[in-house]
Motif scaffolding. Structure first.
Motif, PDB file in Angstrom:
ATOM      1  N   LEU A 175       8.102   6.521  -1.566  1.00  0.00           N
ATOM      2  CA  LEU A 175       9.189   5.838  -2.272  1.00  0.00           C
ATOM      3  C   LEU A 175      10.587   6.152  -1.750  1.00  0.00           C
ATOM      4  O   LEU A 175      11.577   5.741  -2.354  1.00  0.00           O
ATOM      5  CB  LEU A 175       9.130   6.192  -3.770  1.00  0.00           C
ATOM      6  N   SER A 176      10.698   6.863  -0.635  1.00  0.00           N
ATOM      7  CA  SER A 176      12.028   7.171  -0.108  1.00  0.00           C
ATOM      8  C   SER A 176      12.529   6.038   0.777  1.00  0.00           C
ATOM      9  O   SER A 176      11.746   5.222   1.275  1.00  0.00           O
ATOM     10  CB  SER A 176      12.010   8.478   0.692  1.00  0.00           C
ATOM     11  N   LYS A 177      13.828   6.021   0.984  1.00  0.00           N
ATOM     12  CA  LYS A 177      14.428   4.973   1.810  1.00  0.00           C
ATOM     13  C   LYS A 177      13.857   4.981   3.222  1.00  0.00           C
ATOM     14  O   LYS A 177      13.495   3.926   3.759  1.00  0.00           O
ATOM     15  CB  LYS A 177      15.943   5.159   1.876  1.00  0.00           C
ATOM     16  N   ASP A 178      13.778   6.170   3.827  1.00  0.00           N
ATOM     17  CA  ASP A 178      13.332   6.218   5.224  1.00  0.00           C
ATOM     18  C   ASP A 178      11.856   5.876   5.383  1.00  0.00           C
ATOM     19  O   ASP A 178      11.397   5.618   6.495  1.00  0.00           O
ATOM     20  CB  ASP A 178      13.644   7.576   5.864  1.00  0.00           C
ATOM     21  N   GLN A 179      11.116   5.825   4.276  1.00  0.00           N
ATOM     22  CA  GLN A 179       9.717   5.402   4.333  1.00  0.00           C
ATOM     23  C   GLN A 179       9.565   3.899   4.092  1.00  0.00           C
ATOM     24  O   GLN A 179       8.757   3.236   4.748  1.00  0.00           O
ATOM     25  CB  GLN A 179       8.894   6.173   3.292  1.00  0.00           C
ATOM     26  N   LEU A 180      10.352   3.364   3.165  1.00  0.00           N
ATOM     27  CA  LEU A 180      10.162   1.976   2.748  1.00  0.00           C
ATOM     28  C   LEU A 180      11.023   0.961   3.499  1.00  0.00           C
ATOM     29  O   LEU A 180      10.574  -0.160   3.753  1.00  0.00           O
ATOM     30  CB  LEU A 180      10.437   1.845   1.243  1.00  0.00           C
ATOM     31  N   ASP A 212       0.833  -1.211   0.000  1.00  0.00           N
ATOM     32  CA  ASP A 212       0.000   0.000   0.000  1.00  0.00           C
ATOM     33  C   ASP A 212       0.866   1.259   0.000  1.00  0.00           C
ATOM     34  O   ASP A 212       0.547   2.249  -0.668  1.00  0.00           O
ATOM     35  CB  ASP A 212      -0.925   0.011   1.221  1.00  0.00           C
ATOM     36  N   ALA A 213       1.958   1.217   0.754  1.00  0.00           N
ATOM     37  CA  ALA A 213       2.857   2.372   0.818  1.00  0.00           C
ATOM     38  C   ALA A 213       3.447   2.677  -0.555  1.00  0.00           C
ATOM     39  O   ALA A 213       3.545   3.844  -0.960  1.00  0.00           O
ATOM     40  CB  ALA A 213       3.971   2.110   1.828  1.00  0.00           C
ATOM     41  N   VAL A 214       3.832   1.629  -1.277  1.00  0.00           N
ATOM     42  CA  VAL A 214       4.381   1.819  -2.622  1.00  0.00           C
ATOM     43  C   VAL A 214       3.319   2.407  -3.545  1.00  0.00           C
ATOM     44  O   VAL A 214       3.591   3.339  -4.312  1.00  0.00           O
ATOM     45  CB  VAL A 214       4.908   0.483  -3.190  1.00  0.00           C
ATOM     46  N   LYS A 215       2.104   1.883  -3.460  1.00  0.00           N
ATOM     47  CA  LYS A 215       1.012   2.385  -4.307  1.00  0.00           C
ATOM     48  C   LYS A 215       0.679   3.842  -3.996  1.00  0.00           C
ATOM     49  O   LYS A 215       0.259   4.604  -4.875  1.00  0.00           O
ATOM     50  CB  LYS A 215      -0.228   1.514  -4.127  1.00  0.00           C
ATOM     51  N   LEU A 265      12.960   6.128  -4.929  1.00  0.00           N
ATOM     52  CA  LEU A 265      13.011   5.230  -6.074  1.00  0.00           C
ATOM     53  C   LEU A 265      12.386   5.922  -7.282  1.00  0.00           C
ATOM     54  O   LEU A 265      11.492   6.759  -7.139  1.00  0.00           O
ATOM     55  CB  LEU A 265      12.232   3.948  -5.778  1.00  0.00           C
ATOM     56  N   SER A 266      12.843   5.548  -8.458  1.00  0.00           N
ATOM     57  CA  SER A 266      12.225   6.059  -9.680  1.00  0.00           C
ATOM     58  C   SER A 266      10.897   5.334  -9.903  1.00  0.00           C
ATOM     59  O   SER A 266      10.603   4.330  -9.241  1.00  0.00           O
ATOM     60  CB  SER A 266      13.151   5.828 -10.871  1.00  0.00           C
ATOM     61  N   GLU A 267      10.107   5.826 -10.837  1.00  0.00           N
ATOM     62  CA  GLU A 267       8.832   5.172 -11.141  1.00  0.00           C
ATOM     63  C   GLU A 267       9.055   3.745 -11.631  1.00  0.00           C
ATOM     64  O   GLU A 267       8.299   2.830 -11.285  1.00  0.00           O
ATOM     65  CB  GLU A 267       8.064   5.983 -12.190  1.00  0.00           C
ATOM     66  N   GLN A 268      10.092   3.557 -12.443  1.00  0.00           N
ATOM     67  CA  GLN A 268      10.406   2.223 -12.943  1.00  0.00           C
ATOM     68  C   GLN A 268      10.792   1.291 -11.798  1.00  0.00           C
ATOM     69  O   GLN A 268      10.338   0.139 -11.727  1.00  0.00           O
ATOM     70  CB  GLN A 268      11.551   2.301 -13.961  1.00  0.00           C
ATOM     71  N   GLN A 269      11.622   1.783 -10.887  1.00  0.00           N
ATOM     72  CA  GLN A 269      12.016   0.976  -9.732  1.00  0.00           C
ATOM     73  C   GLN A 269      10.808   0.644  -8.857  1.00  0.00           C
ATOM     74  O   GLN A 269      10.699  -0.469  -8.336  1.00  0.00           O
ATOM     75  CB  GLN A 269      13.065   1.721  -8.904  1.00  0.00           C
ATOM     76  N   ALA A 270       9.914   1.614  -8.713  1.00  0.00           N
ATOM     77  CA  ALA A 270       8.722   1.395  -7.887  1.00  0.00           C
ATOM     78  C   ALA A 270       7.848   0.295  -8.477  1.00  0.00           C
ATOM     79  O   ALA A 270       7.302  -0.542  -7.742  1.00  0.00           O
ATOM     80  CB  ALA A 270       7.929   2.696  -7.764  1.00  0.00           C
ATOM     81  N   ARG A 271       7.720   0.276  -9.801  1.00  0.00           N
ATOM     82  CA  ARG A 271       6.925  -0.773 -10.446  1.00  0.00           C
ATOM     83  C   ARG A 271       7.578  -2.139 -10.255  1.00  0.00           C
ATOM     84  O   ARG A 271       6.899  -3.139  -9.984  1.00  0.00           O
ATOM     85  CB  ARG A 271       6.755  -0.462 -11.939  1.00  0.00           C
TER      86      ARG A 271
END
Length: 236
Positions: free
Chosen positions: A166-171, A159-162, A212-218
């Motif tokens: 996308l930052s390191k300290d969040q994920l 859910d967080a990714v969606k 993360l970039s959008e591609q990395q997030a996917r």
């Protein structure tokens, strides 16, 4: 014959600098830094040096069964927290450079510490075999509460990714929760479990605010979805 002198002759061109002589105190301690900030920076770099060396020795001791899993995990987690806390300071991080760069500069050979710092977690957490003692692996003996917690951690992370966190300290903290809760349920190296560990390493090597970039997030979303499905299959 010239009379013998009781001292070495002084060249005519030499003129003693009495001002310089008066300014030198032989009892004064020589310091490598001139300001408090510089001293603090050098102290912090020395601490980082010590952490790297300590972690490498800890990894060696753990491999030889010289320390228990509990002791290893406690010391390793504390060292990793200290390492990350120091590098959260931009001045220290800038002077430190990269891990490999710092090791090369100070001639440190610590391959085991390098691997652990890149992973950002003790091997008792990232390696399923080490986690077997933390909880039963048999489905019938596994607490439903632990399964529920692991499932919730997967869902929370996805859910967080969606939501675009996308930052390191969040994920990184959320994904750490996933691997730890999974290890409490099963010690099996289920399908795509390794992708969780790889993403932990990727996130750990990022700066705290880096995203993360959008591609990395996917890719991350797809990999963790697959890991979640692999985890669920171990429960059937």
């Amino acid at each position: 014959m010239l009379p013998r002198q009781g001292y070495a002759p002084t060249p005519h061109s030499y003129v003693p600098n009495t001002a310089l002589s008066a300014s030198i105190n032989l009892d004064e301690e020589v310091t490598l830094t001139s300001t408090r900030a510089e001293r603090d920076l050098q102290d912090s770099l020395a601490e980082l040096f010590s952490i790297i060396v300590t972690l490498d020795e800890l990894e060696k001791a753990f491999i030889k069964d010289a320390v228990s899993e509990a002791e290893y995990t406690e010391i390793c987690e504390r060292s990793l927290r200290q390492y990350n806390a120091l590098l959260a300071d931009e001045t220290i991080a800038r002077e430190f450079g990269g891990l490999e760069e710092f090791q090369a500069k100070w001639d440190i050979e610590a391959p085991r510490a390098t691997k652990r710092l890149q992973a950002g977690m003790p091997s008792t957490i990232t390696t399923p075999a080490s986690a077997a003692a933390a909880g039963p692996s048999d489905r019938n003996n596994t607490s439903g509460v632990l399964i529920l917690e692991a499932t919730q951690d997967f869902i929370t992370f996805l859910d967080a990714v969606k939501l675009g966190l996308l930052s390191k300290d969040q994920l990184h903290p959320l994904l750490s929760d996933v691997i730890q809760s999974v290890n409490k349920v099963t010690d099996k190296d289920f399908e795509n479990r390794g992708k969780i560990v790889q993403w932990l390493i990727t996130l750990n090597q990022m700066k705290a605010s880096e995203e993360l970039s959008e591609q990395q997030a996917r890719e991350l979303d797809m990999d963790i979805q697959q890991a979640y499905q692999g985890f669920r299959r171990t429960l059937t």
